[in-house]
Write a protein that holds these residues in place. Structure first.
Motif, short mmCIF file in Angstrom:
data_model
loop_
_atom_site.label_atom_id
_atom_site.label_comp_id
_atom_site.label_asym_id
_atom_site.label_seq_id
_atom_site.Cartn_x
_atom_site.Cartn_y
_atom_site.Cartn_z
N LEU A 111 30.48 5.87 11.23
CA LEU A 111 29.57 6.57 11.86
C LEU A 111 28.14 6.60 11.29
O LEU A 111 27.04 6.29 11.82
CB LEU A 111 29.73 8.23 12.34
N SER A 146 31.37 8.97 16.61
CA SER A 146 31.30 10.48 16.45
C SER A 146 32.34 11.23 17.09
O SER A 146 33.01 12.28 16.48
CB SER A 146 29.89 11.04 16.91
N GLN A 147 32.92 10.93 18.28
CA GLN A 147 33.99 11.64 19.05
C GLN A 147 35.30 11.29 18.17
O GLN A 147 36.29 12.37 18.16
CB GLN A 147 34.07 10.93 20.36
N GLY A 150 35.22 13.36 15.11
CA GLY A 150 35.44 14.80 15.34
C GLY A 150 36.95 15.14 15.47
O GLY A 150 37.44 16.10 15.09
N TRP A 195 22.15 15.06 16.44
CA TRP A 195 23.35 14.24 16.01
C TRP A 195 24.33 15.08 15.17
O TRP A 195 25.34 15.05 15.18
CB TRP A 195 23.00 13.12 15.16
N ILE A 199 27.91 15.88 16.60
CA ILE A 199 29.14 15.57 15.94
C ILE A 199 30.02 16.74 15.61
O ILE A 199 31.26 16.90 15.85
CB ILE A 199 28.75 14.84 14.59
N ARG A 202 32.43 18.00 18.78
CA ARG A 202 33.64 17.26 18.98
C ARG A 202 34.68 17.99 18.10
O ARG A 202 35.85 18.34 18.67
CB ARG A 202 33.54 15.90 18.44
#
Length: 253
Positions: A111, A146-147, A150, A195, A199, A202
């Motif tokens: 990321l 990011s997903q 998470g 951001w 993040i 998630r």
């Protein structure tokens, strides 16, 4: 290009309260929906990742091809990133045997690299600049990482750190409140705060989703993944229909 034209070309929504509400529901749906395919259907993490990766690629292609911001298309793509993130993180953490700590570290590194390359290439990682294909590619790659991060981070907090689903939800909810306070009362970069919040929503969705569908013996509510996913999807559709979302203004860094 004037500001009016830039705004018309923006493909992502303005960041408002309803944006964050839908985002949290979308990430929760990603957890329950991803688990429904990989676990309830017994397809496994690899097959689940393949299925959702195809959906993700089709959705991103449609999003990039679109000329204007379309709420349903945008949120379909977000949901696609969060479902593929769920199965991909589970595959990396469990099937590859690197564990939650290894998976979280790897995905955090990817990321940060994505954001760094995006910034070096285009000079900004602000969502207000996502109005042309190159920025969109970086935007969706970053979101996918990011997903996925998470999911791994949520699992690490609930399991490895031993906080459980409720404890994890309290931790990530508290961190989001810290980000909100920073937004309201400091001059910290709005892009950095965006951001950070993006993040953190998630893993919050991940632990909430796990809380809904995991067995009672593991601290969950043992709800059907199918019914939970359907209910969350109805809520998301309702939010999109009831609350008007405008395209983000195309400007600035």
């Amino acid at each position: 290009m004037n500001n009016t034209t830039k705004q018309a070309l923006s493909k992502v929504p303005e960041v408002t309260l309803i944006f964050w509400i839908i985002k949290i529901f979308a990430t929760t749906l990603g957890e329950t929906g991803g688990d429904a395919v990989s676990m309830s259907m017994n397809l496994g993490y690899l097959v689940g990742t393949f299925i959702f990766a195809v959906i993700f690629l089709v959705a991103v292609a449609a999003q990039i091809k679109a000329k204007h911001f379309h709420p349903f298309l945008y949120w379909t793509t977000i949901i696609a990133t969060t479902t593929v993130g769920t199965t991909l993180a589970d595959f990396a953490d469990r099937s590859l045997g690197i564990g939650y700590t290894g998976g979280t570290t790897l995905l955090f590194t990817l990321l940060m690299l994505s954001l760094a390359i995006w910034y070096k290439t285009l000079g900004s990682v602000s969502v207000n600049t996502v109005s042309e294909p190159r920025a969109e590619y970086f935007y969706w790659i970053t979101i996918m990482f990011s997903q996925t991060l998470g999911t791994a981070l949520g699992d690490w907090t609930a399991d490895t750190a031993g906080l459980g689903y409720t404890g994890g939800a309290i931790v990530f909810g508290g961190l989001l409140l810290v980000v909100l306070a920073a937004y309201l009362w400091t001059n910290i970069s709005r892009t950095s705060l965006f951001w950070a919040a993006f993040i953190l929503t998630r893993p919050l969705g991940a632990v909430v989703g796990d809380f809904l569908d995991k067995p009672l013996s593991k601290g969950g509510l043992a709800l059907s993944r199918y019914s939970a996913s359907a209910a969350i999807l109805v809520i998301i559709i309702g939010c999109i229909l009831l609350f008007h979302q405008r395209a983000a203004k195309g400007s600035g860094h």
